[in-house]
Design a protein around this motif. Sequence first.
Motif, mmCIF file in Angstrom:
data_model
loop_
_atom_site.group_PDB
_atom_site.id
_atom_site.type_symbol
_atom_site.label_atom_id
_atom_site.label_comp_id
_atom_site.label_asym_id
_atom_site.label_seq_id
_atom_site.Cartn_x
_atom_site.Cartn_y
_atom_site.Cartn_z
ATOM 1 N N PHE A 112 1.201 10.946 8.290
ATOM 2 C CA PHE A 112 1.159 10.344 6.953
ATOM 3 C C PHE A 112 0.770 8.872 7.082
ATOM 4 O O PHE A 112 1.272 8.164 7.964
ATOM 5 N N ILE A 113 -0.097 8.436 6.194
ATOM 6 C CA ILE A 113 -0.663 7.081 6.257
ATOM 7 C C ILE A 113 -0.511 6.400 4.905
ATOM 8 O O ILE A 113 -0.941 6.941 3.872
ATOM 9 N N LEU A 114 0.100 5.232 4.898
ATOM 10 C CA LEU A 114 0.167 4.398 3.696
ATOM 11 C C LEU A 114 -0.864 3.290 3.833
ATOM 12 O O LEU A 114 -0.872 2.563 4.827
ATOM 13 N N ARG A 115 -1.715 3.173 2.827
ATOM 14 C CA ARG A 115 -2.739 2.130 2.841
ATOM 15 C C ARG A 115 -2.887 1.569 1.430
ATOM 16 O O ARG A 115 -2.343 2.111 0.471
ATOM 17 N N HIS A 116 -3.607 0.453 1.324
ATOM 18 C CA HIS A 116 -3.875 -0.102 0.001
ATOM 19 C C HIS A 116 -5.296 -0.611 -0.069
ATOM 20 O O HIS A 116 -5.977 -0.781 0.938
ATOM 21 N N GLU A 117 -5.731 -0.855 -1.284
ATOM 22 C CA GLU A 117 -7.041 -1.455 -1.532
ATOM 23 C C GLU A 117 -6.890 -2.451 -2.674
ATOM 24 O O GLU A 117 -5.947 -2.361 -3.467
ATOM 25 N N GLN A 118 -7.786 -3.394 -2.763
ATOM 26 C CA GLN A 118 -7.740 -4.367 -3.852
ATOM 27 C C GLN A 118 -8.254 -3.730 -5.136
ATOM 28 O O GLN A 118 -9.273 -3.048 -5.144
ATOM 29 N N ALA A 119 -7.528 -3.944 -6.231
ATOM 30 C CA ALA A 119 -7.936 -3.495 -7.556
ATOM 31 C C ALA A 119 -7.846 -4.713 -8.469
ATOM 32 O O ALA A 119 -6.815 -4.983 -9.074
ATOM 33 N N GLY A 120 -8.905 -5.492 -8.512
ATOM 34 C CA GLY A 120 -8.865 -6.771 -9.213
ATOM 35 C C GLY A 120 -8.004 -7.737 -8.440
ATOM 36 O O GLY A 120 -8.206 -7.960 -7.246
ATOM 37 N N ASP A 121 -6.975 -8.292 -9.103
ATOM 38 C CA ASP A 121 -6.074 -9.222 -8.422
ATOM 39 C C ASP A 121 -4.808 -8.522 -7.933
ATOM 40 O O ASP A 121 -3.846 -9.173 -7.546
ATOM 41 N N GLN A 122 -4.805 -7.192 -7.959
ATOM 42 C CA GLN A 122 -3.658 -6.433 -7.506
ATOM 43 C C GLN A 122 -4.027 -5.524 -6.335
ATOM 44 O O GLN A 122 -5.203 -5.376 -5.995
ATOM 45 N N LYS A 123 -3.009 -4.919 -5.739
ATOM 46 C CA LYS A 123 -3.213 -3.958 -4.667
ATOM 47 C C LYS A 123 -2.864 -2.563 -5.178
ATOM 48 O O LYS A 123 -1.812 -2.363 -5.778
ATOM 49 N N LYS A 124 -3.754 -1.627 -4.922
ATOM 50 C CA LYS A 124 -3.510 -0.234 -5.289
ATOM 51 C C LYS A 124 -3.152 0.544 -4.030
ATOM 52 O O LYS A 124 -3.922 0.574 -3.074
ATOM 53 N N TYR A 125 -1.983 1.172 -4.031
ATOM 54 C CA TYR A 125 -1.471 1.849 -2.845
ATOM 55 C C TYR A 125 -1.718 3.352 -2.932
ATOM 56 O O TYR A 125 -1.724 3.938 -4.016
ATOM 57 N N GLU A 126 -1.885 3.963 -1.763
ATOM 58 C CA GLU A 126 -2.083 5.405 -1.705
ATOM 59 C C GLU A 126 -1.559 5.932 -0.378
ATOM 60 O O GLU A 126 -1.642 5.260 0.652
ATOM 61 N N VAL A 127 -0.970 7.127 -0.424
ATOM 62 C CA VAL A 127 -0.506 7.805 0.784
ATOM 63 C C VAL A 127 -1.431 8.987 1.060
ATOM 64 O O VAL A 127 -1.753 9.763 0.153
ATOM 65 N N HIS A 128 -1.861 9.098 2.302
ATOM 66 C CA HIS A 128 -2.706 10.210 2.739
ATOM 67 C C HIS A 128 -1.983 10.956 3.853
ATOM 68 O O HIS A 128 -1.077 10.425 4.493
#
Length: 222
Positions: A112-128
């Motif tokens: 299981f991997i937790l990662r994030h990406e930038q979404a404007g001035d925020q971080k969007k998190y996702e688990v894969h």
Amino acid sequence: YRDHKVTKFVPEGYARLFAGKRTHTIPPFNGDGIPAVDANLRNPRDVAVGPDGSVYIADTGFARVRRVDRDGIIWTVAGNGVLDVPCDGCVAVETPLARVQKIDVGPDGTLFILRHEQAGDQKKYEVHKVGTDGIISSVYSPAPIDSHYLAIRDITVGADNSLYVAQDTGCSPGNCTGERNQSVLRIWPTGDIEIIAGNGTAGFSGDGGPAIDAQLYIPNGV
């Protein structure tokens, strides 16, 4: 992790190099199938131990997750070195992998991997997850509350392969309430999601009562 290495502490009380090299410069990626102590890592963020004793490393700077087998040889198990959003349903070692923060391994070997990406001035998190077949797929990505993306702080896997997720919006007590804000979730192997702690409101309360009625404030670990 600033020295781009992973250290192992043994029961006798001393430490030894386990993977990577002590360097303050940015090293180049130097491949797989080599002894872990000869491999270059870049800003490793987390480690986890698999059921067979292999050690998994979130090699965040190289946009990969690496595995050190019991013979001390290092391999890539997810990510192709490109800093981008993973391809859902693709071969894990052939897809991009951006900003890995946390990893854990289930009793059946699922990664299981937790990662994030930038979404404007925020971080969007996702688990894969990466199954034992080597395919990567999305497990969970929280929807925003009041225009705030929920921050996933930590993940861990239980004995039945359920995934536990600690998350919040980072808002102050009394603000940004919502069903899954300031909470710990259980994601069953079937994909069903259950809130097991936190009532959605930031604060401290609930000792001695049901966990789902308690207030949590920025749960950082699980």
